[in-house]
Design a protein around this motif. Structure first.
Motif, short mmCIF file in Angstrom:
data_model
loop_
_atom_site.label_atom_id
_atom_site.label_comp_id
_atom_site.label_asym_id
_atom_site.label_seq_id
_atom_site.Cartn_x
_atom_site.Cartn_y
_atom_site.Cartn_z
N THR A 11 105.76 -23.29 104.63
CA THR A 11 106.85 -23.89 103.86
C THR A 11 106.84 -25.40 103.98
OG1 THR A 11 108.42 -23.69 105.69
CG2 THR A 11 108.29 -21.83 104.14
N ASP A 12 106.01 -25.94 104.86
CA ASP A 12 105.89 -27.39 105.02
C ASP A 12 105.16 -27.97 103.81
OD1 ASP A 12 104.80 -30.04 105.90
OD2 ASP A 12 105.73 -29.46 107.80
N LYS A 13 105.74 -28.97 103.19
CA LYS A 13 105.19 -29.54 101.96
C LYS A 13 103.87 -30.27 102.17
CE LYS A 13 108.83 -27.94 100.04
NZ LYS A 13 108.75 -26.58 99.43
N ARG A 14 103.52 -30.53 103.43
CA ARG A 14 102.24 -31.19 103.70
C ARG A 14 101.04 -30.29 103.43
NH1 ARG A 14 103.54 -33.58 109.58
NH2 ARG A 14 105.03 -31.87 109.50
N LEU A 15 101.27 -29.00 103.39
CA LEU A 15 100.18 -28.06 103.16
C LEU A 15 100.08 -27.71 101.68
CD1 LEU A 15 100.63 -25.63 106.20
CD2 LEU A 15 98.95 -27.46 105.93
N GLU A 16 98.89 -27.91 101.11
CA GLU A 16 98.63 -27.49 99.74
C GLU A 16 98.36 -25.99 99.78
OE1 GLU A 16 95.44 -29.94 98.41
OE2 GLU A 16 96.63 -31.79 98.47
N MET A 32 97.96 -13.99 107.80
CA MET A 32 98.74 -15.09 108.37
C MET A 32 100.21 -14.73 108.37
SD MET A 32 96.66 -17.91 106.16
CE MET A 32 95.85 -16.64 105.19
N ILE A 33 100.92 -15.19 109.39
CA ILE A 33 102.36 -14.99 109.47
C ILE A 33 103.03 -16.34 109.24
CG2 ILE A 33 104.30 -14.23 110.87
CD1 ILE A 33 102.40 -12.37 112.36
N VAL A 34 103.83 -16.41 108.19
CA VAL A 34 104.52 -17.66 107.82
C VAL A 34 105.80 -17.76 108.65
CG1 VAL A 34 105.47 -19.01 105.94
CG2 VAL A 34 103.62 -17.38 105.49
N THR A 35 105.98 -18.90 109.29
CA THR A 35 107.12 -19.08 110.19
C THR A 35 108.38 -19.45 109.44
OG1 THR A 35 105.58 -19.88 111.89
CG2 THR A 35 107.92 -20.29 112.25
N GLY A 36 109.45 -18.70 109.69
CA GLY A 36 110.78 -19.07 109.21
C GLY A 36 111.52 -19.80 110.30
N SER A 37 112.04 -20.98 110.01
CA SER A 37 112.70 -21.78 111.04
C SER A 37 114.16 -22.10 110.72
CB SER A 37 111.93 -23.08 111.27
OG SER A 37 111.83 -23.82 110.07
N SER A 38 114.61 -21.71 109.56
CA SER A 38 116.01 -21.83 109.15
C SER A 38 116.26 -20.70 108.16
CB SER A 38 116.29 -23.18 108.49
OG SER A 38 115.60 -23.29 107.25
N LEU A 39 117.51 -20.51 107.80
CA LEU A 39 117.78 -19.45 106.83
C LEU A 39 117.07 -19.72 105.52
CD1 LEU A 39 119.24 -16.84 106.23
CD2 LEU A 39 121.27 -18.17 105.60
N GLU A 40 117.11 -20.96 105.06
CA GLU A 40 116.46 -21.29 103.79
C GLU A 40 114.95 -21.18 103.87
OE1 GLU A 40 117.99 -21.63 100.86
OE2 GLU A 40 119.73 -21.08 102.08
N SER A 41 114.36 -21.69 104.95
CA SER A 41 112.90 -21.60 105.06
C SER A 41 112.45 -20.15 105.27
CB SER A 41 112.38 -22.49 106.19
OG SER A 41 112.71 -21.97 107.46
N LYS A 43 113.88 -17.57 103.83
CA LYS A 43 113.88 -17.01 102.48
C LYS A 43 112.65 -17.46 101.71
CE LYS A 43 118.94 -16.71 102.07
NZ LYS A 43 120.14 -17.25 101.39
N GLU A 44 112.29 -18.74 101.88
CA GLU A 44 111.10 -19.25 101.21
C GLU A 44 109.85 -18.59 101.75
OE1 GLU A 44 108.85 -23.49 100.18
OE2 GLU A 44 110.65 -23.49 101.45
N ALA A 45 109.79 -18.39 103.06
CA ALA A 45 108.63 -17.74 103.68
C ALA A 45 108.46 -16.33 103.14
CB ALA A 45 108.79 -17.71 105.19
N ARG A 46 109.57 -15.63 102.96
CA ARG A 46 109.51 -14.28 102.42
C ARG A 46 109.00 -14.30 100.98
NH1 ARG A 46 112.13 -10.90 98.26
NH2 ARG A 46 110.88 -9.03 98.62
#
Length: 270
Positions: A11-16, A32-41, A43-46
Motif C-alpha cells: 500500500t506504500d506509494k513508493r512501490l510500483e 506475498m502477504i500485504v501488511t495492513g497497518s491501519s484500518l484504511e490500509s 481495507k486497501e491491502a484486502r
C-alpha cells in the motif's frame, strides 16, 4: 523452490505495484502477504489482494503508531474484513514506545483489543515491537493460550528476546536487517539459535533494503522489493550454515502452517 514474503507494504506509494509483483514472481517469490497497518490500509491491502488471487494475501490490523485511532468500531470493521479469504492474520499490531505517535495507554488498549479479536477469530497475530519488549511479552503471555499462533514480524532483537518468543511457540520473521554488520549485529548473534521450524522470511518492502545488495536504482528507485527475498535467503543460509534449499523449504512450509489459508503443497520434516 518457491518463497513466500510474509511482509510487504504494497500500500506504500513508493512501490510500483504491478512491476514489483511481476519481478517478485519472476524471482520465484510466488506468494506475498500485504501488511495492513491501519484500518484504511487494511481495507486497501484486502482490495489489492483480490486483484491477485492465490498470489497476494493480507493482514488486517492497526499498527501502534495508529493506536490513537482505535475505537470499538475499529474492532467491528476489522472483524468484517477477516471474513474475506484473503485476510490471513490480525495485525500489524503490537507496541512501539520508541516514538510514541500514540501514547502507551492508547497502544496497550489497541493491542489488547486485537489480541482478543485474534483469539475470538482463531487467526494468528502479526506482531510489531520496538522499545516495548517487556510489556509486549507480558500481554502475549496473558493471551497465548487463546491464540492459534503468531509471528514476531521484522524481528531485530537479541538472543534473549528471541528465546522469549520461542518459549511462546511463536514464529520469527527474518528480514535483511541481519545483512547490516553494524545495526544487525544482535540479530546476527541470535540467528544461530533460531530453529528452522520457527523461521519465516520477509522483506518489509519498501523498507530495510539489505546491505550488500547490488545497486539497481533505475529499476527499484532504491527501494527494497519482494524480488530480493532470495538474496536474503541465500545470506541467511550462509549464516546458519545450511543449504539454501533447505532453508527455503522450511520457511515455505512454516508459512503455510501458520497461515493455513495459504496452501502448503509440500511435505516437510520440520
Amino acid at each position: 523452490m518457491s518463497l513466500v514474503d510474509i511482509g510487504v507494504n504494497l500500500t506504500d506509494k513508493r512501490l510500483e505495484r504491478t512491476a514489483v509483483i511481476e519481478r517478485a514472481i519472476n524471482a520465484s517469490v510466488s506468494k506475498m502477504i500485504v501488511t495492513g497497518s491501519s484500518l484504511e490500509s487494511s481495507k486497501e491491502a484486502r482490495t489489492i489482494s483480490t486483484q491477485y488471487q492465490n498470489t497476494l494475501y493480507c493482514t488486517a490490523g492497526v499498527h501502534p503508531h495508529h493506536a490513537k485511532e482505535y475505537t470499538e468500531q475499529t474492532t467491528t470493521e476489522l472483524r468484517a474484513l477477516t471474513a474475506h479469504p484473503e485476510v490471513v492474520a490480525i495485525g500489524e499490531c503490537g507496541l512501539d514506545f520508541n516514538r510514541n505517535f500514540s501514547t502507551p495507554t492508547e497502544q496497550l488498549y489497541a493491542f489488547e483489543q486485537q489480541l482478543q479479536l485474534a483469539c475470538d477469530l482463531k487467526l494468528p497475530v502479526f506482531l510489531h515491537e520496538r522499545d516495548a519488549f517487556d510489556e509486549q511479552i507480558k500481554l502475549l503471555k496473558q493471551y497465548r493460550t487463546g491464540l492459534v499462533g503468531g509471528v514476531a514480524h521484522c524481528f531485530t532483537g537479541s538472543s534473549e528476546q528471541m528465546a522469549a518468543y520461542l518459549d511462546l511457540d511463536l514464529y520469527i520473521g527474518i528480514t535483511g536487517w541481519f545483512c547490516d554488520p553494524k545495526r544487525g549485529q544482535a540479530l546476527r548473534e541470535a540467528i544461530p539459535s533460531l530453529p528452522l521450524k520457527n523461521l519465516l522470511l520477509e522483506t518489509d518492502a519498501p523498507y530495510l533494503r539489505p546491505k550488500g545488495l547490488a545497486n539497481n536504482r533505475k529499476l527499484d528507485k532504491g527501494n527494497n522489493e519482494p524480488a530480493y527475498l532470495p538474496y536474503i535467503a541465500a545470506e541467511l543460509a550462509n549464516l546458519m550454515e545450511i543449504e539454501q534449499q533447505e532453508l527455503q523449504q522450511a520457511s515455505y512450509y512454516n508459512t503455510c502452517k501458520l497461515f493455513p489459508k495459504i496452501e502448503a503443497g509440500i511435505e516437510s520434516e520440520y
